[in-house]
Design a protein around this motif. Structure first.
Motif, PDB file in Angstrom:
ATOM      1  N   ALA A  14       0.999  -1.152  -0.031  1.00 38.45           N
ATOM      2  CA  ALA A  14      -0.005   0.012   0.021  1.00 38.45           C
ATOM      3  C   ALA A  14       0.570   1.171   0.037  1.00 38.45           C
ATOM      4  CB  ALA A  14      -0.936  -0.042   1.290  1.00 38.45           C
ATOM      5  N   GLY A  15       0.040   2.179  -0.186  1.00 38.17           N
ATOM      6  CA  GLY A  15       0.982   3.607  -0.376  1.00 38.17           C
ATOM      7  C   GLY A  15       1.865   3.720  -1.574  1.00 38.17           C
ATOM      8  N   VAL A  16       1.716   3.103  -2.636  1.00 39.52           N
ATOM      9  CA  VAL A  16       2.543   3.363  -3.755  1.00 39.52           C
ATOM     10  C   VAL A  16       2.509   4.839  -4.186  1.00 39.52           C
ATOM     11  CG1 VAL A  16       3.151   2.616  -6.156  1.00 39.52           C
ATOM     12  CG2 VAL A  16       2.234   0.985  -4.608  1.00 39.52           C
ATOM     13  N   PRO A  17       3.660   5.663  -4.200  1.00 42.05           N
ATOM     14  CA  PRO A  17       3.300   7.161  -4.595  1.00 42.05           C
ATOM     15  C   PRO A  17       3.025   7.440  -6.043  1.00 42.05           C
ATOM     16  CG  PRO A  17       5.435   6.553  -4.401  1.00 42.05           C
ATOM     17  CD  PRO A  17       5.077   5.316  -4.238  1.00 42.05           C
ATOM     18  N   ARG A  18       2.368   8.344  -6.302  1.00 47.77           N
ATOM     19  CA  ARG A  18       2.190   8.941  -7.653  1.00 47.77           C
ATOM     20  C   ARG A  18       3.393   9.712  -7.913  1.00 47.77           C
ATOM     21  NH1 ARG A  18      -4.245  10.136  -8.930  1.00 47.77           N
ATOM     22  NH2 ARG A  18      -4.938   7.945  -8.413  1.00 47.77           N
ATOM     23  N   PRO A  19       3.554  10.153  -9.175  1.00 52.21           N
ATOM     24  CA  PRO A  19       5.000  10.855  -9.798  1.00 52.21           C
ATOM     25  C   PRO A  19       4.875  12.373  -8.937  1.00 52.21           C
ATOM     26  CG  PRO A  19       3.527   9.973 -11.515  1.00 52.21           C
ATOM     27  CD  PRO A  19       2.709   9.974 -10.163  1.00 52.21           C
ATOM     28  N   GLU A  20       5.922  12.648  -8.864  1.00 54.82           N
ATOM     29  CA  GLU A  20       6.122  14.054  -8.539  1.00 54.82           C
ATOM     30  C   GLU A  20       7.354  14.728  -9.398  1.00 54.82           C
ATOM     31  OE1 GLU A  20       8.199  13.896  -4.472  1.00 54.82           O
ATOM     32  OE2 GLU A  20       6.328  12.658  -3.593  1.00 54.82           O
ATOM     33  N   LEU A  21       6.429  15.346 -10.245  1.00 52.13           N
ATOM     34  CA  LEU A  21       6.994  15.925 -11.416  1.00 52.13           C
ATOM     35  C   LEU A  21       6.514  17.391 -11.561  1.00 52.13           C
ATOM     36  CD1 LEU A  21       6.630  13.222 -14.258  1.00 52.13           C
ATOM     37  CD2 LEU A  21       8.802  13.876 -13.090  1.00 52.13           C
ATOM     38  N   LEU A  22       7.463  18.281 -11.747  1.00 47.25           N
ATOM     39  CA  LEU A  22       7.198  19.770 -12.165  1.00 47.25           C
ATOM     40  C   LEU A  22       6.234  20.526 -11.359  1.00 47.25           C
ATOM     41  CD1 LEU A  22       6.728  18.924 -15.976  1.00 47.25           C
ATOM     42  CD2 LEU A  22       8.957  19.806 -14.794  1.00 47.25           C
ATOM     43  N   GLU A  23       6.334  19.964 -10.146  1.00 48.09           N
ATOM     44  CA  GLU A  23       5.155  20.388  -9.038  1.00 48.09           C
ATOM     45  C   GLU A  23       3.498  20.428  -9.462  1.00 48.09           C
ATOM     46  OE1 GLU A  23       6.699  24.452  -8.141  1.00 48.09           O
ATOM     47  OE2 GLU A  23       8.586  23.746  -7.175  1.00 48.09           O
ATOM     48  N   ILE A  24       3.658  19.471 -10.053  1.00 46.13           N
ATOM     49  CA  ILE A  24       2.344  19.173 -10.686  1.00 46.13           C
ATOM     50  C   ILE A  24       1.618  18.222  -9.575  1.00 46.13           C
ATOM     51  CG2 ILE A  24       0.687  18.375 -12.237  1.00 46.13           C
ATOM     52  CD1 ILE A  24       2.805  19.097 -14.393  1.00 46.13           C
ATOM     53  N   ASP A  25       0.258  18.541  -9.064  1.00 44.00           N
ATOM     54  CA  ASP A  25      -0.221  17.426  -8.293  1.00 44.00           C
ATOM     55  C   ASP A  25      -0.873  16.165  -8.933  1.00 44.00           C
ATOM     56  OD1 ASP A  25      -1.446  16.071  -5.998  1.00 44.00           O
ATOM     57  OD2 ASP A  25      -2.955  17.487  -5.856  1.00 44.00           O
ATOM     58  N   PHE A  26      -0.004  15.228  -9.026  1.00 38.70           N
ATOM     59  CA  PHE A  26      -0.569  14.038  -9.912  1.00 38.70           C
ATOM     60  C   PHE A  26      -1.666  13.067  -9.020  1.00 38.70           C
ATOM     61  CE2 PHE A  26       2.813  14.794 -12.507  1.00 38.70           C
ATOM     62  CZ  PHE A  26       2.277  14.920 -13.852  1.00 38.70           C
ATOM     63  N   TYR A  27      -1.972  13.565  -7.634  1.00 37.95           N
ATOM     64  CA  TYR A  27      -2.831  12.831  -6.871  1.00 37.95           C
ATOM     65  C   TYR A  27      -4.321  13.331  -7.091  1.00 37.95           C
ATOM     66  CZ  TYR A  27       0.749  10.421  -4.036  1.00 37.95           C
ATOM     67  OH  TYR A  27       1.622   9.708  -3.382  1.00 37.95           O
ATOM     68  N   GLU A  28      -4.106  14.363  -8.177  1.00 43.12           N
ATOM     69  CA  GLU A  28      -5.545  14.912  -8.749  1.00 43.12           C
ATOM     70  C   GLU A  28      -5.534  14.029  -9.863  1.00 43.12           C
ATOM     71  OE1 GLU A  28      -8.869  16.814  -9.499  1.00 43.12           O
ATOM     72  OE2 GLU A  28      -7.537  17.659  -7.901  1.00 43.12           O
ATOM     73  N   ASN A  29      -6.736  13.586  -9.929  1.00 46.05           N
ATOM     74  CA  ASN A  29      -6.743  12.425 -11.284  1.00 46.05           C
ATOM     75  C   ASN A  29      -6.907  12.983 -12.622  1.00 46.05           C
ATOM     76  OD1 ASN A  29      -6.856  10.040  -9.501  1.00 46.05           O
ATOM     77  ND2 ASN A  29      -8.913   9.763  -9.572  1.00 46.05           N
ATOM     78  N   ARG A  30      -7.247  14.248 -12.728  1.00 42.46           N
ATOM     79  CA  ARG A  30      -7.206  14.789 -14.073  1.00 42.46           C
ATOM     80  C   ARG A  30      -5.997  15.192 -14.312  1.00 42.46           C
ATOM     81  NH1 ARG A  30     -11.021  18.770 -16.168  1.00 42.46           N
ATOM     82  NH2 ARG A  30     -12.243  18.578 -14.231  1.00 42.46           N
ATOM     83  N   ASN A  31      -4.995  15.398 -13.333  1.00 41.07           N
ATOM     84  CA  ASN A  31      -3.689  15.526 -13.888  1.00 41.07           C
ATOM     85  C   ASN A  31      -3.034  14.201 -14.078  1.00 41.07           C
ATOM     86  OD1 ASN A  31      -3.926  18.352 -13.477  1.00 41.07           O
ATOM     87  ND2 ASN A  31      -3.337  18.181 -11.317  1.00 41.07           N
ATOM     88  N   PHE A  32      -3.171  13.132 -13.400  1.00 42.95           N
ATOM     89  CA  PHE A  32      -2.899  11.688 -13.695  1.00 42.95           C
ATOM     90  C   PHE A  32      -3.165  11.277 -15.002  1.00 42.95           C
ATOM     91  CE2 PHE A  32      -2.048   7.286 -13.455  1.00 42.95           C
ATOM     92  CZ  PHE A  32      -0.754   7.388 -12.637  1.00 42.95           C
TER      93      PHE A  32
END
Lengths: 290, 245
Positions: A117-135
């Motif tokens: 559990a807790g696999v992280p989403r990317p941390e790129l260009l200060e974009i919040d990829f926990y926001e599904n639209r960005n992902f």
């Protein structure tokens, strides 16, 4: 509703990469590698372990998930060198069970049936990829990149060689082509892309466990390629989107939740049986001998 | 064969053992550049097995195969093809699901001597040679038997084969296209390609070949010019038995 559509679009991206990667080994090279879903799992677990346990950056973990899956394909290639046709499919199935057993029992690394559990989403260009639209934007970019590479491979001389050897390996050899090497390379490439899709999957769900990589998933991926016509780029693209979206209306019917999962599998299996029945000559052409 | 010119292919004491039987036994012969040789013999005499062992699809049990003075008996089929040993199959070795153009392109791509920028024009040249240029977009599987055979031979030539092993090239070919097949092989031979043909059509062999090898029960029993073979008592015995000799 918007979140739901974004979720489906992300799933389409993941399955498009996975189905097209399987299309390389099965559709082009004619090798029914039933361990393909295991390479998807290896990609997902490699990404999860590298990011959680070792703190790898998304880009490095993503690339290494493809490398890890590709390395696994060396074993599958070794089976392909010794077995043909149905025997190869059975041999590769054996490998799937080995990986499946490892995912469940190698608890120190994989956390067993509890999963990671807790696999992280990317941390790129200060974009919040926990926001599904960005992902979704990231998933679409990665998906288009992978699909473009696989399309170029398909229309390249190497893709032509894969198609040729799957139709008549003796004739391909008599043209001076190293068929065994081409097959191994096809496993390597298709496994790497399956690994990439596994990494996106793990990153999106923030969780991986062995049940996500069962044989029923393999049947789904097999259906995507068979329905779209093995070897056809656009056919597999359309059938993948169709089969990802197909069971969704079931959610809105008045079925108990426990019935929806099995119903999905029944729908996929029925489609697979139907397509194989109606197009068996095209799907399984007669092998030629010297 | 001139004593100063080394043979293109030298087969020495070749044995092929399959399924507990010696299918090819102690076969020896050599071929020079540009020769046109026919191989005849009753069914089961080991002709196709001999071809399969020469082209690497079957392992050699004993003996040696030397191509351009290089021992090749342990090389895999694709390595032998790269060295210049081409094979045309009895059951049509074309890729039926691909277009005629793609079939030829695969062969041209396999020839490292042809630069990338010349591939398309080379494909067109070879298709023109066998009158298939107009059918280049058609599926190869839609061609007639004779056209498939011509395509396969042209493909083998495009790979750069110096020695062509053709297994019954006239099987399933119309009489008109048989002439085209023969003319193509004569043209190839004139361009210093060596031709070896397994064939049951003695008329075709007689018109094409200047030497015939006769196999019987896996052994090479006769080797000579067509006239000598045609009048040989031994050939009559092999095909019709002692009573007809």
């Amino acid at each position: 509703m918007e979140e739901y559509c974004i979720h489906l679009a992300i799933l389409c991206c993941i399955y498009l990469i996975l189905a097209h990667s399987f299309n390389i080994s099965f559709g082009l090279a004619g090798l029914l590698n039933l361990a393909h879903i295991a390479t998807y799992a290896i990609g997902a677990y490699t990404y999860s372990i590298l990011t959680i346990d070792y703190g790898y950056h998304f880009v490095a973990a993503f690339l290494l998930s493809g490398v890890g899956a590709a390395l696994f394909s060396v074993f599958v290639g070794a089976i392909a060198a010794r077995l043909r046709g149905d025997y190869f499919a059975l041999g590769s199935l054996g490998f799937y069970f080995v990986v499946s057993a490892l995912l469940i029992n190698w608890r120190e690394v994989t956390r067993g049936v509890l999963g990671i559990a807790g696999v992280p989403r990317p941390e790129l260009l200060e974009i919040d990829f926990y926001e599904n639209r960005n992902f979704l934007v990231l998933a679409v970019i990665l998906c288009l990149g992978c699909l473009a590479c696989m399309y170029l491979l398909q229309v390249s001389p190497f893709g032509r060689l894969l198609r040729a050897q799957s139709e008549n390996e003796f004739a391909a050899m008599s043209l001076g082509r190293d068929v065994a090497r081409a097959r191994n390379l096809s496993f390597l490439i298709s496994s790497a892309f399956a690994g990439f899709s596994g990494a996106i999957f793990a990153s999106y769900l923030n969780y991986v466990d062995p049940s996500s990589f069962s044989l029923t998933e393999m049947i789904l991926v097999l259906s995507m390629v068979v329905v779209g016509r093995p070897g056809s780029f656009w056919g597999v693209t359309l059938s993948t989107i169709f089969l990802v979206l197909l069971p969704e209306p079931l959610r809105f019917l008045d079925f108990p939740p426990s019935a929806i999962g099995p119903l999905r599998q029944i729908v996929y299996s029925a489609i697979l049986v139907g397509v194989v029945y109606w197009r068996k000559e095209a799907l399984f052409p007669r092998r030629r001998v010297v | 064969m001139s004593s100063s010119t080394p043979p293109l292919l030298q087969v020495s004491s070749l044995h092929v053992h399959l399924g507990g039987r010696d299918i090819v036994q102690d076969v020896s012969f050599s071929l020079t550049v540009g020769e046109r040789v026919g191989i005849i013999g009753p069914n089961g005499s080991g002709k196709t097995t001999l071809f399969n062992s020469l082209s690497g699809f079957l392992p050699v049990s004993a003996g040696s195969i030397t191509f351009r003075e290089r021992e090749i008996s342990t090389l895999p089929p694709h390595r032998r093809a790269q060295l210049g040993l081409g094979r045309v199959f009895q059951n049509f070795g074309i890729f039926r699901e691909m277009s005629v153009f793609e079939n030829m392109l695969l062969a041209v791509e396999s020839n490292r001597k042809i630069p990338k920028r010349r591939r398309q024009s080379t494909v067109a040249e070879y298709l023109d040679l066998v009158d298939l240029l107009e059918k280049q977009k058609d599926k190869a599987g839609s061609l007639s038997g004779g056209q498939m055979r011509l395509l396969e031979i042209a493909r083998t030539l495009a790979v750069g084969a110096e020695l062509l092993l053709l297994d019954e090239p006239t099987a399933g070919v119309s009489p008109k296209l048989k002439d085209s097949v023969r003319n193509l092989l004569v043209h190839a031979s004139d361009n210093k390609r060596t031709i070896v043909v397994i064939e049951h059509d003695m008329g075709f062999i007689g018109q094409l070949c200047d030497r015939i090898l006769v196999l019987d029960v896996g052994r090479l029993v006769l080797d000579g010019p067509p006239d000598e073979i045609r009048s040989s008592q031994k050939v009559h015995e092999i095909y019709f038995g002692d009573a007809h000799a």
